[in-house]
Design an enzyme around this catalytic site. Structure first.
Site, PDB file in Angstrom:
ATOM      1  N   SER A   1       0.814  -1.220   0.000  1.00 38.34           N
ATOM      2  CA  SER A   1       0.000   0.000   0.000  1.00 38.34           C
ATOM      3  C   SER A   1       0.846   1.267   0.000  1.00 38.34           C
ATOM      4  O   SER A   1       0.395   2.319   0.454  1.00 38.34           O
ATOM      5  CB  SER A   1      -0.966   0.009   1.197  1.00 38.34           C
ATOM      6  OG  SER A   1      -1.823  -1.128   1.166  1.00 38.34           O
ATOM      7  N   ARG A   2       2.075   1.158  -0.485  1.00 44.97           N
ATOM      8  CA  ARG A   2       3.007   2.285  -0.562  1.00 44.97           C
ATOM      9  C   ARG A   2       3.369   2.849   0.816  1.00 44.97           C
ATOM     10  O   ARG A   2       3.833   3.988   0.924  1.00 44.97           O
ATOM     11  CB  ARG A   2       2.438   3.402  -1.453  1.00 44.97           C
ATOM     12  CG  ARG A   2       2.284   2.997  -2.928  1.00 44.97           C
ATOM     13  CD  ARG A   2       3.639   2.620  -3.516  1.00 44.97           C
ATOM     14  NE  ARG A   2       3.607   2.466  -4.962  1.00 44.97           N
ATOM     15  CZ  ARG A   2       3.564   1.289  -5.594  1.00 44.97           C
ATOM     16  NH1 ARG A   2       3.484   0.171  -4.894  1.00 44.97           N
ATOM     17  NH2 ARG A   2       3.587   1.237  -6.898  1.00 44.97           N
ATOM     18  N   LEU A   3       3.165   2.049   1.866  1.00 44.43           N
ATOM     19  CA  LEU A   3       3.559   2.478   3.215  1.00 44.43           C
ATOM     20  C   LEU A   3       4.979   1.984   3.487  1.00 44.43           C
ATOM     21  O   LEU A   3       5.245   1.212   4.404  1.00 44.43           O
ATOM     22  CB  LEU A   3       2.569   1.940   4.253  1.00 44.43           C
ATOM     23  CG  LEU A   3       1.131   2.415   4.093  1.00 44.43           C
ATOM     24  CD1 LEU A   3       0.230   1.804   5.169  1.00 44.43           C
ATOM     25  CD2 LEU A   3       1.067   3.946   4.168  1.00 44.43           C
TER      26      LEU A   3
END
Length: 208
Positions: free
Chosen positions: A186-188
């Site tokens: 999630s692009r975290l």
């Protein structure tokens, strides 16, 4: 073209070594063990005196607690910019491992003895190429470059050791920050940065 990152368990503060150099040792060894093509390839970003940036991929040739070393023609664009604006960034793009290492710091020339020692280890063809190429200058055609290479080969035709050209040598980037970037879902992404502060280093987590 979007690709979801999901490898591993991420990067926590507890995972980090006590200093950037040891942590880079770990990740570099893992990149080599993973069989990444040219794991020592890095993107070097420099800027001229007016702040106009340029970038290119070069090969890391050495590193220690003092910094990261690569070699170039000092008359090249990056060589000239390293004098006009002595700061650079380095990016190691280890995408198959969903990792990057991002370095920022001051640039300085390495000592001549270090340059000569490295130059002596290069293949003879690469040594001749360093004499033949006026790196970053405009060429009318390839024939001129090949003729310059033949001239260099004739100049050193007796098989004696080829010295490093006086305009060629090493540049060391002394880090002011070294970021270890691990891709997450999630692009975290995890971004942990060693930053020089005062007489030591601090570790900071950056938002992805």
């Amino acid at each position: 073209m979007r690709h979801e990152y999901a490898a591993g368990s991420g990067l926590t503060e507890d995972d980090l070594a006590g200093d950037w150099h040891t942590q880079f040792d770990r990740w570099f060894a893992e990149a080599v063990a993973a069989g990444l093509p040219e794991p020592n390839a890095m993107v070097v970003g420099t800027a001229d005196a007016d702040g106009r940036p340029s970038g290119r991929t070069v090969l890391l040739k050495g590193y220690d607690p003092e910094g990261f070393v690569f070699f170039t023609n000092y008359h090249s664009r990056k060589g000239a910019e390293a004098v006009a604006n002595p700061y650079a960034s380095l990016v190691f793009p280890w995408f198959p491992m969903q990792r990057q290492v991002i370095v920022a710091g001051r640039v300085e020339r390495v000592g001549r003895a270090e340059t000569e020692a490295y130059f002596a280890s290069r293949p003879r063809g690469s040594q001749l190429g360093a004499w033949a190429s006026t790196q970053s200058s405009v060429l009318p055609d390839r024939a001129g470059l090949e003729e310059a290479y033949r001239a260099a080969a004739q100049r050193f035709a007796d098989g004696t050791p080829i010295p490093a050209p006086p305009h060629w040598g090493g540049l060391r980037v002394r880090p002011e920050s070294v970021e270890f970037w691990q891709g997450r879902a999630s692009r975290l992404h995890d971004r942990l940065r060693f930053r020089h502060a005062g007489d030591g280093w601090i570790v900071e987590r950056l938002a992805p």
